[in-house]
Scaffold this active site. Structure first.
Site, PDB file in Angstrom:
ATOM      1  N   ILE A  11      21.343  32.886  29.826  1.00 53.90           N
ATOM      2  CA  ILE A  11      20.572  31.661  30.214  1.00 53.90           C
ATOM      3  C   ILE A  11      19.194  32.343  30.346  1.00 53.90           C
ATOM      4  CG2 ILE A  11      20.079  29.771  31.785  1.00 53.90           C
ATOM      5  CD1 ILE A  11      22.562  29.354  29.890  1.00 53.90           C
ATOM      6  N   LYS A  49      17.551  35.208  32.626  1.00 50.20           N
ATOM      7  CA  LYS A  49      17.485  34.889  34.270  1.00 50.20           C
ATOM      8  C   LYS A  49      18.526  36.338  34.899  1.00 50.20           C
ATOM      9  CE  LYS A  49      16.773  30.184  34.496  1.00 50.20           C
ATOM     10  NZ  LYS A  49      16.184  29.272  35.436  1.00 50.20           N
ATOM     11  N   SER A  50      17.867  36.600  36.296  1.00 45.39           N
ATOM     12  CA  SER A  50      18.668  37.950  36.795  1.00 45.39           C
ATOM     13  C   SER A  50      18.290  37.560  38.378  1.00 45.39           C
ATOM     14  CB  SER A  50      18.136  39.001  36.284  1.00 45.39           C
ATOM     15  OG  SER A  50      18.780  39.888  37.138  1.00 45.39           O
ATOM     16  N   SER A  51      19.255  37.898  39.113  1.00 40.18           N
ATOM     17  CA  SER A  51      19.017  37.870  40.629  1.00 40.18           C
ATOM     18  C   SER A  51      17.867  38.966  40.881  1.00 40.18           C
ATOM     19  CB  SER A  51      20.164  38.235  41.346  1.00 40.18           C
ATOM     20  OG  SER A  51      21.164  37.666  40.976  1.00 40.18           O
ATOM     21  N   LYS A  90      24.897  38.148  29.152  1.00 41.95           N
ATOM     22  CA  LYS A  90      23.751  38.936  29.590  1.00 41.95           C
ATOM     23  C   LYS A  90      24.062  40.403  29.969  1.00 41.95           C
ATOM     24  CE  LYS A  90      20.323  40.037  32.568  1.00 41.95           C
ATOM     25  NZ  LYS A  90      20.735  40.227  33.727  1.00 41.95           N
ATOM     26  N   HIS A  94      21.869  31.819  40.459  1.00 44.23           N
ATOM     27  CA  HIS A  94      20.756  31.021  39.664  1.00 44.23           C
ATOM     28  C   HIS A  94      21.576  30.398  38.386  1.00 44.23           C
ATOM     29  CE1 HIS A  94      21.535  34.471  36.841  1.00 44.23           C
ATOM     30  NE2 HIS A  94      21.166  35.364  37.681  1.00 44.23           N
ATOM     31  N   GLY A 115      21.955  31.125  35.572  1.00 42.65           N
ATOM     32  CA  GLY A 115      22.955  32.059  34.780  1.00 42.65           C
ATOM     33  C   GLY A 115      24.349  31.900  35.193  1.00 42.65           C
ATOM     34  N   HIS A 116      24.468  32.142  36.486  1.00 46.39           N
ATOM     35  CA  HIS A 116      25.721  31.958  37.187  1.00 46.39           C
ATOM     36  C   HIS A 116      26.280  30.620  37.101  1.00 46.39           C
ATOM     37  CE1 HIS A 116      23.714  35.216  39.641  1.00 46.39           C
ATOM     38  NE2 HIS A 116      24.795  35.812  39.265  1.00 46.39           N
TER      39      HIS A 116
HETATM   40  P1  AMP Z   1      25.903  39.375  38.427  1.00 41.69           P
HETATM   41  O1  AMP Z   1      25.814  38.229  39.775  1.00 41.69           O
HETATM   42  O2  AMP Z   1      24.614  39.656  38.245  1.00 41.69           O
HETATM   43  O3  AMP Z   1      26.933  40.118  38.741  1.00 41.69           O
HETATM   44  O4  AMP Z   1      26.168  38.141  37.351  1.00 41.69           O
HETATM   45  C1  AMP Z   1      27.454  37.504  37.630  1.00 41.69           C
HETATM   46  C2  AMP Z   1      27.913  37.102  36.180  1.00 41.69           C
HETATM   47  O5  AMP Z   1      27.160  36.057  35.828  1.00 41.69           O
HETATM   48  C3  AMP Z   1      28.220  38.031  35.139  1.00 41.69           C
HETATM   49  O6  AMP Z   1      29.205  37.819  34.420  1.00 41.69           O
HETATM   50  C4  AMP Z   1      26.781  38.023  34.430  1.00 41.69           C
HETATM   51  O7  AMP Z   1      26.715  38.312  33.040  1.00 41.69           O
HETATM   52  C5  AMP Z   1      26.529  36.538  34.592  1.00 41.69           C
HETATM   53  N1  AMP Z   1      24.995  36.248  34.434  1.00 41.69           N
HETATM   54  C6  AMP Z   1      24.201  36.612  35.123  1.00 41.69           C
HETATM   55  N2  AMP Z   1      22.902  36.344  34.789  1.00 41.69           N
HETATM   56  C7  AMP Z   1      23.175  35.550  33.596  1.00 41.69           C
HETATM   57  C8  AMP Z   1      22.365  34.925  32.644  1.00 41.69           C
HETATM   58  N3  AMP Z   1      21.055  34.837  32.590  1.00 41.69           N
HETATM   59  N4  AMP Z   1      23.025  34.155  31.532  1.00 41.69           N
HETATM   60  C9  AMP Z   1      24.360  34.073  31.543  1.00 41.69           C
HETATM   61  N5  AMP Z   1      25.205  34.930  32.315  1.00 41.69           N
HETATM   62  C10 AMP Z   1      24.475  35.398  33.381  1.00 41.69           C
END
Ligand code: AMP
Length: 279
Positions: free
Chosen positions: A175, A183-185, A148, A34, A36-37
């Site tokens: 983000i 934002k989060s998956s 995040k 998303h 954020g990534h």
């Molecule tokens: P994940 O796929 O949830 O393990 O996240 C992968 C990377 O993206 C990690 O370093 C998270 O901190 C970062 N991330 C996830 N959501 C956000 C967000 N909303 N804003 C900034 N970074 C994010």
């Protein structure tokens, strides 16, 4: 966008880049990308000649009753987003490419036992191990992590220091959706009512931050104010709300910077995290 499935192939690609003198950034993710990534990938592509996005739902960081099986996956959509953001390649191994009867894990004391580590006791061992493996496989110059997951960022910085990885760790801001939800998956798990209820995380954090900015020095009072706002939301159940020293994640009674105010809150069955950092 090339989607690489094996360790040997991603190593060969990175080796060829390094031979040309190119710098390499790594963005570790669990996919279902998303905005954020995307912000991490965009930043990495500004600061490096080539960017590897790892896209791997890492089984070792999920507890037995957590959402490993149901975690959302969509590698085709991820490839489109990663390419738009400036990635050079996606590394998307299967679990048995990463783990074959592994006996070696990276474990860390203290800072992995607090905050999320209390409810998720094996989580950070899984995170450190997979990130350590990715660092050895990709050998990037820089790796990008979101604030995040503030505790994760702190843990990875400490691991890099303790184990002498020659990699710069870059922390990137959170983000948010327009209404403030980080934002989060995992936001895809929320139904309409839960999505609305989830706003209590960012709203309460905003209030807590304001209290500190207006001169409140008792962390207990700030935490209680935040908890009060969340507890008034019937669909929310607090896992933890804490204010800690951002350098070492130790609890603090009196407001002093740099600090991390972090929370995990269940909205229905979905566990969401959010935080603010004051430098
Ligand atoms: P994940 O796929 O949830 O393990 O996240 C992968 C990377 O993206 C990690 O370093 C998270 O901190 C970062 N991330 C996830 N959501 C956000 C967000 N909303 N804003 C900034 N970074 C994010």
């Amino acid at each position: 966008m090339k989607i690489v499935k094996t360790v040997d192939e991603i190593r060969a690609i990175v080796k060829a880049w390094k031979k040309e003198g190119l710098s390499v950034g790594l963005v570790p993710t669990m996919g279902y990308l998303h905005e954020g990534h995307k912000s991490l990938i965009v930043r990495a592509s500004k600061e490096n000649d080539r960017v590897v996005v790892s896209d791997f739902v890492n089984p070792t960081q999920f507890g037995p009753n957590e959402d490993f099986e149901s975690y959302p996956r969509d590698i085709d959509a991820d490839a489109v987003l990663a390419q738009d953001a400036g990635a050079s390649v996606i590394f998307n191994p299967e679990a048995d490419e990463m783990y074959q009867d592994a006996l070696t894990f990276i474990d860390m004391n203290k800072i992995t036992k607090v905050l999320c580590g209390k409810t998720r006791p094996i989580h950070f061992s899984g995170v450190c191990t997979v990130v350590g493996k990715l660092f050895n496989i990709v050998a990037p110059d820089r790796a990008y992590f979101g604030q995040k997951d503030a505790q994760q960022l702190c843990v990875i910085k400490k691991m890099v220091k303790d184990l002498n990885f020659d990699i710069e760790i870059v922390g990137c801001p959170i983000i948010r959706e327009e209404d403030g939800l980080a934002k989060s998956s995992r936001n895809t798990y929320l139904n309409k009512e839960e999505r609305q209820a989830a706003l209590c995380l960012s709203k309460s954090l905003c209030e807590g931050k304001k209290l500190i900015e207006n001169g409140e020095t008792s962390t207990e009072k700030v935490v209680n104010r935040i908890k009060g706002i969340i507890e008034s939301e019937p669909l929310a159940r607090i896992d933890y709300v804490e204010i800690v020293d951002w350098n070492n994640l130790e609890a603090i009674d009196t407001v002093k910077t740099p600090l991390l105010c972090a929370m995990a809150v269940y909205i229905g069955k979905t566990r969401l995290i959010d935080n603010f950092i004051m430098e």
